[in-house]
Design an enzyme around this catalytic site. Structure first.
Site, PDB file in Angstrom:
ATOM      1  N   SER A 107       0.926  -1.132  -0.096  1.00  0.00           N
ATOM      2  CA  SER A 107       0.253   0.456   0.124  1.00  0.00           C
ATOM      3  C   SER A 107       1.115   1.239  -0.308  1.00  0.00           C
ATOM      4  CB  SER A 107      -1.349   0.356   0.647  1.00  0.00           C
ATOM      5  OG  SER A 107      -1.922   1.317   1.016  1.00  0.00           O
ATOM      6  N   TYR A 130      -2.225   5.775  -3.958  1.00  0.00           N
ATOM      7  CA  TYR A 130      -3.624   6.215  -4.067  1.00  0.00           C
ATOM      8  C   TYR A 130      -3.335   7.698  -4.729  1.00  0.00           C
ATOM      9  CZ  TYR A 130      -5.386   4.172  -0.037  1.00  0.00           C
ATOM     10  OH  TYR A 130      -6.209   3.147   0.340  1.00  0.00           O
ATOM     11  N   THR A 156      -6.297   2.635  -5.995  1.00  0.00           N
ATOM     12  CA  THR A 156      -7.828   3.044  -5.553  1.00  0.00           C
ATOM     13  C   THR A 156      -8.542   3.996  -6.049  1.00  0.00           C
ATOM     14  OG1 THR A 156      -6.843   1.200  -4.225  1.00  0.00           O
ATOM     15  CG2 THR A 156      -8.520   2.724  -3.307  1.00  0.00           C
ATOM     16  N   LYS A 252      -9.053  -0.311  -9.081  1.00  0.00           N
ATOM     17  CA  LYS A 252      -9.970  -1.120  -7.498  1.00  0.00           C
ATOM     18  C   LYS A 252     -10.370   0.417  -7.129  1.00  0.00           C
ATOM     19  CE  LYS A 252      -8.489  -2.478  -3.435  1.00  0.00           C
ATOM     20  NZ  LYS A 252      -9.190  -2.379  -2.328  1.00  0.00           N
ATOM     21  N   HIS A 276     -14.436  -0.985  -1.099  1.00  0.00           N
ATOM     22  CA  HIS A 276     -12.775  -1.319   0.009  1.00  0.00           C
ATOM     23  C   HIS A 276     -12.832  -2.047   1.325  1.00  0.00           C
ATOM     24  CE1 HIS A 276      -9.767   1.377   0.203  1.00  0.00           C
ATOM     25  NE2 HIS A 276      -9.552   1.644   1.871  1.00  0.00           N
TER      26      HIS A 276
END
Length: 378
Positions: A107, A130, A156, A252, A276
């Site tokens: 992540s 992100y 995402t 995503k 999520h």
């Protein structure tokens, strides 16, 4: 040590061993957690067709996930602050994934940095991105992932604003945590977690601290992070990323057919059907209920990954039957990590693999790539 045979067993052990603040972060959903419950319930409603008279002595779970060979159709999905479930958590989980022959995805909001993980693992890992307001930082993140030889970038799109997570608010969730009397008492009750965390240098957001101007410690990081999640993100930003990224690109957070069309139009190689992990929009439908209509839209041309409520190998098989090509694990492996570190993640994957293989056999199938909707009753 209690006998561990299910993911629920791992969760029970993680609850004992992980400080409440971080266990609640892993386990909790947003608002009333209604979507959290329906993710689980809708998967459980899908029943299997038992078949007999089929030679099921040899069963094959091996497959390809966006061009990468895998021992089974499972990915350890991206989880923020994974390294606070257990010291060095991302490294431990990635090593367990390597040993089990499945991909691991790091992540953006990990505790361990991209470079650190690359140094401590042997196999290429995926990176989840992100899109922050600071586009130069985003571009640098993409280049860092490229330099680490990440084959897949997962963008995402469903966390540009934060869903309200009551457990996190009540616990005062932060990384590293504030040393309140309540938290200090929690640490005394969990000596193994505390000792391991004292022995590691990895306690902050490794992908950010030292990589952004003005962010040198956790105080400055908190202010930067709260200002950086960007509600103005649109598909044009994904198209910009597509031009920068030369590897496989996955989007995503897809729950609607129109968003699936948009993602494919800007060049996505794959989609993750996901709400999520029910931690954003409470009151949204389950991920599994959204899967069939998106599969009907994209057919075999775009790879579909599934995320949401998976707690067993049977859940993996349910998602495959309804159209997924592979499945992302989240809480399931996080419980293993919190319970037993690298060995817990390996055990989680072993449980998933065994349940998937056995259930596939009971349904009369011997190759995971042959699984389709004929094996279930919806």
């Amino acid at each position: 040590m209690p006998l561990i045979t299910t993911i629920d067993d791992l969760e029970a052990l993680a609850r004992q061993r992980v400080p409440k603040m971080f266990y609640d972060y892993a386990q909790g959903g947003s608002w009333t957690e209604s979507t959290s419950r329906i993710n689980l319930a809708d998967l459980a409603k899908i029943k299997f067709r038992q078949r007999i008279g089929v030679n099921i002595e040899t069963r094959n779970l091996a497959t390809n996930i966006v061009g990468q060979s895998a021992a089974m159709p499972v990915v350890l999905g991206p989880i923020g602050m994974c390294g606070l479930q257990r010291a060095d958590g991302e490294i431990l989980a990635a090593r367990a994934a390597e040993a089990s022959g499945v991909p691991f995805c790091l992540s953006t909001m990990s505790i361990c940095s991209i470079e650190d993980l690359a140094q401590h693992t042997r196999q290429p890992f995926w990176f989840q991105l992100y899109i922050m307001r600071d586009r130069s930082f985003v571009e640098k993140l993409i280049m860092r992932a490229h330099e680490a030889k990440c084959p897949v970038l997962v963008v995402t799109l469903d966390l540009q604003i934060l869903g309200q997570r009551h457990k996190d608010l009540r616990n005062g969730l932060s990384a590293p945590p504030k040393l309140t009397p309540r938290f200090l008492l929690d640490l005394l009750l969990r000596p193994q977690w505390s000792l391991e965390m004292l022995q590691t240098r990895r306690r902050g957001f490794g992908n950010i601290v030292g990589h952004v101007s003005g962010v040198k410690d956790m105080a400055s990081l908190s202010a930067w992070t709260s200002a950086q999640f960007d509600p103005s993100v649109t598909w044009s930003d994904v198209a910009w990323i597509r031009k920068l990224w030369k590897g496989k690109l996955i989007v995503k957070g897809v729950m609607e057919s129109e968003d699936a069309r948009q993602a494919i139009a800007v060049g996505a190689d794959g989609l993750v059907i996901s709400n999520h992990g029910d931690a954003q929009l409470d009151g949204a439908p389950s991920s599994i209920s959204a899967l069939p209509k998106i599969k009907e839209l994209v057919g075999a041309e775009t790879e579909l990954l599934f995320d949401g409520g998976v707690r067993s190998g049977q859940d993996v098989l349910r998602a495959l039957a309804l159209g997924a090509d592979s499945v992302l694990l989240g809480r399931a492996y996080l419980y293993g990590l919190g319970a037993m570190g690298q060995e817990g993640v390996r055990l989680c994957l072993e449980i998933i693999e065994r349940e998937l293989s056995l259930t596939m056999g009971f349904c009369g199938r011997t190759d995971v790539r042959s699984v389709d909707e004929d094996i279930v009753i919806v």
